[in-house]
Write an enzyme that holds these catalytic residues in place. Structure first.
Site, PDB file in Angstrom:
ATOM      1  N   THR A 153       0.843  -1.153   0.005  1.00  0.00           N
ATOM      2  CA  THR A 153       0.030   0.056  -0.007  1.00  0.00           C
ATOM      3  C   THR A 153       0.667   1.269  -0.027  1.00  0.00           C
ATOM      4  O   THR A 153       2.132   1.312  -0.319  1.00  0.00           O
ATOM      5  CB  THR A 153      -0.949   0.075   1.155  1.00  0.00           C
ATOM      6  OG1 THR A 153      -1.904   0.992   1.203  1.00  0.00           O
ATOM      7  CG2 THR A 153      -0.297   0.030   2.598  1.00  0.00           C
ATOM      8  N   ASN A 154       0.433   2.416   0.057  1.00  0.00           N
ATOM      9  CA  ASN A 154       1.128   3.697   0.373  1.00  0.00           C
ATOM     10  C   ASN A 154       0.521   4.546   1.309  1.00  0.00           C
ATOM     11  O   ASN A 154      -0.366   4.148   1.976  1.00  0.00           O
ATOM     12  CB  ASN A 154       1.375   4.193  -1.112  1.00  0.00           C
ATOM     13  CG  ASN A 154      -0.086   4.810  -1.473  1.00  0.00           C
ATOM     14  OD1 ASN A 154      -0.634   5.654  -1.128  1.00  0.00           O
ATOM     15  ND2 ASN A 154      -0.653   3.970  -2.403  1.00  0.00           N
ATOM     16  N   ARG A 155       1.210   5.596   1.669  1.00  0.00           N
ATOM     17  CA  ARG A 155       0.932   6.284   2.718  1.00  0.00           C
ATOM     18  C   ARG A 155      -0.150   7.429   2.541  1.00  0.00           C
ATOM     19  O   ARG A 155      -0.441   8.482   3.143  1.00  0.00           O
ATOM     20  CB  ARG A 155       2.176   7.183   3.503  1.00  0.00           C
ATOM     21  CG  ARG A 155       2.968   6.153   3.954  1.00  0.00           C
ATOM     22  CD  ARG A 155       4.257   6.841   4.715  1.00  0.00           C
ATOM     23  NE  ARG A 155       5.096   6.246   5.345  1.00  0.00           N
ATOM     24  CZ  ARG A 155       5.138   5.564   6.381  1.00  0.00           C
ATOM     25  NH1 ARG A 155       3.984   5.692   7.009  1.00  0.00           N
ATOM     26  NH2 ARG A 155       6.010   4.833   6.963  1.00  0.00           N
ATOM     27  N   SER A 156      -0.985   7.640   1.250  1.00  0.00           N
ATOM     28  CA  SER A 156      -1.889   8.458   1.105  1.00  0.00           C
ATOM     29  C   SER A 156      -3.003   8.299   2.120  1.00  0.00           C
ATOM     30  O   SER A 156      -3.536   7.254   2.778  1.00  0.00           O
ATOM     31  CB  SER A 156      -2.562   8.068  -0.227  1.00  0.00           C
ATOM     32  OG  SER A 156      -3.782   8.763  -0.269  1.00  0.00           O
TER      33      SER A 156
END
Ligand code: C5P
Length: 217
Positions: free
Chosen positions: A29-32
């Site tokens: 995933t990512n940090r959005s």
């Protein structure tokens, strides 16, 4: 909403990260945070639009009056967006993973004695581009986002052309926008570059609502 300058307009917004599973307990995933997309949903519903927010996993409350659909993967987000067409406006704010694992393990993967692990990834569909280039159901207005650390305007203009959308909100993230509030954004469309006044995600949402009203009224 029923009243307001965007009454009767159906808007679909993507927000947040995607989550691409590797096995039943792990993923990519990512940090959005989802905050920008949620701020836009909140503003547009307040201005009267019928807003559907297709959200990756985030820890944010649903703005009052917004219809929220939760998804994990880019493919699920793609399908959920397409199920909402036709709409008047599409705003792609989500930080969609470019890749997903080619094979998702059905059991939790065990640690091995190897010191390296290779995973093959395959490309995810580009939701913004697919909506922009939809042959039958292209919304009247399609807006994307771009985060760049250099040559902001050049890259944003190139992205506008390659994705086929009507406008790109380009964010300069060279000073580290993640978790901060200093946020220099520019809107790029066929008319050129318009700097967005203000620093906050609410400022960008306000600007976009005015822009949408101008473009679809
Ligand atoms: O190409 P890039 O990821 O920089 O483009 C960002 C824009 O494209 C954002 O509006 C994002 O929501 C959208 N996007 C998408 N589907 C992807 C990748 C990006 O809708 N697979």
């Amino acid at each position: 909403g029923v009243d307001g300058p965007l009454a009767g307009k159906k808007v679909v917004i993507t927000a947040g990260p995607t989550f691409e599973p590797l096995d039943p307990v792990r993923g990519l995933t990512n940090r959005s945070s989802g905050r920008q997309g949620y701020a836009i949903a909140e503003k547009l519903v307040r201005d009267g639009a019928d807003v559907t927010l297709i959200s990756g996993p985030v820890a944010l409350p649903t703005p009052v009056g917004v219809t929220r659909l939760d998804v994990d993967t880019a493919q699920d987000m793609f399908d959920a967006v397409h199920a909402q067409l036709p709409c008047d406006v599409f705003v792609g704010v989500a930080a969609v993973a470019d890749w997903r694992a080619k094979d998702i393990a059905s059991e939790k993967q065990k640690k091995t004695t190897d010191n390296e692990l290779s995973i093959t990834f395959v490309k995810n569909p580009d939701i913004l581009e697919a909506v922009s280039k939809h042959l039958d159901l292209r919304p009247r207005l399609v807006i994307g986002f771009a985060a760049e650390t250099q040559k902001l305007e050049d890259y944003a203009k190139a992205k506008l052309a390659s994705k086929g959308c009507d406008a790109i909100v380009a964010n300069d993230v060279s000073t580290g926008v993640f978790g901060s509030n200093s946020n220099a954004a520019t809107l790029v469309d066929l008319d050129g570059f318009t700097p967005i006044a203000g620093q906050t995600k609410a400022d960008i949402a306000d600007f976009l609502s005015t822009y949408i009203q101008k473009r679809i009224s």
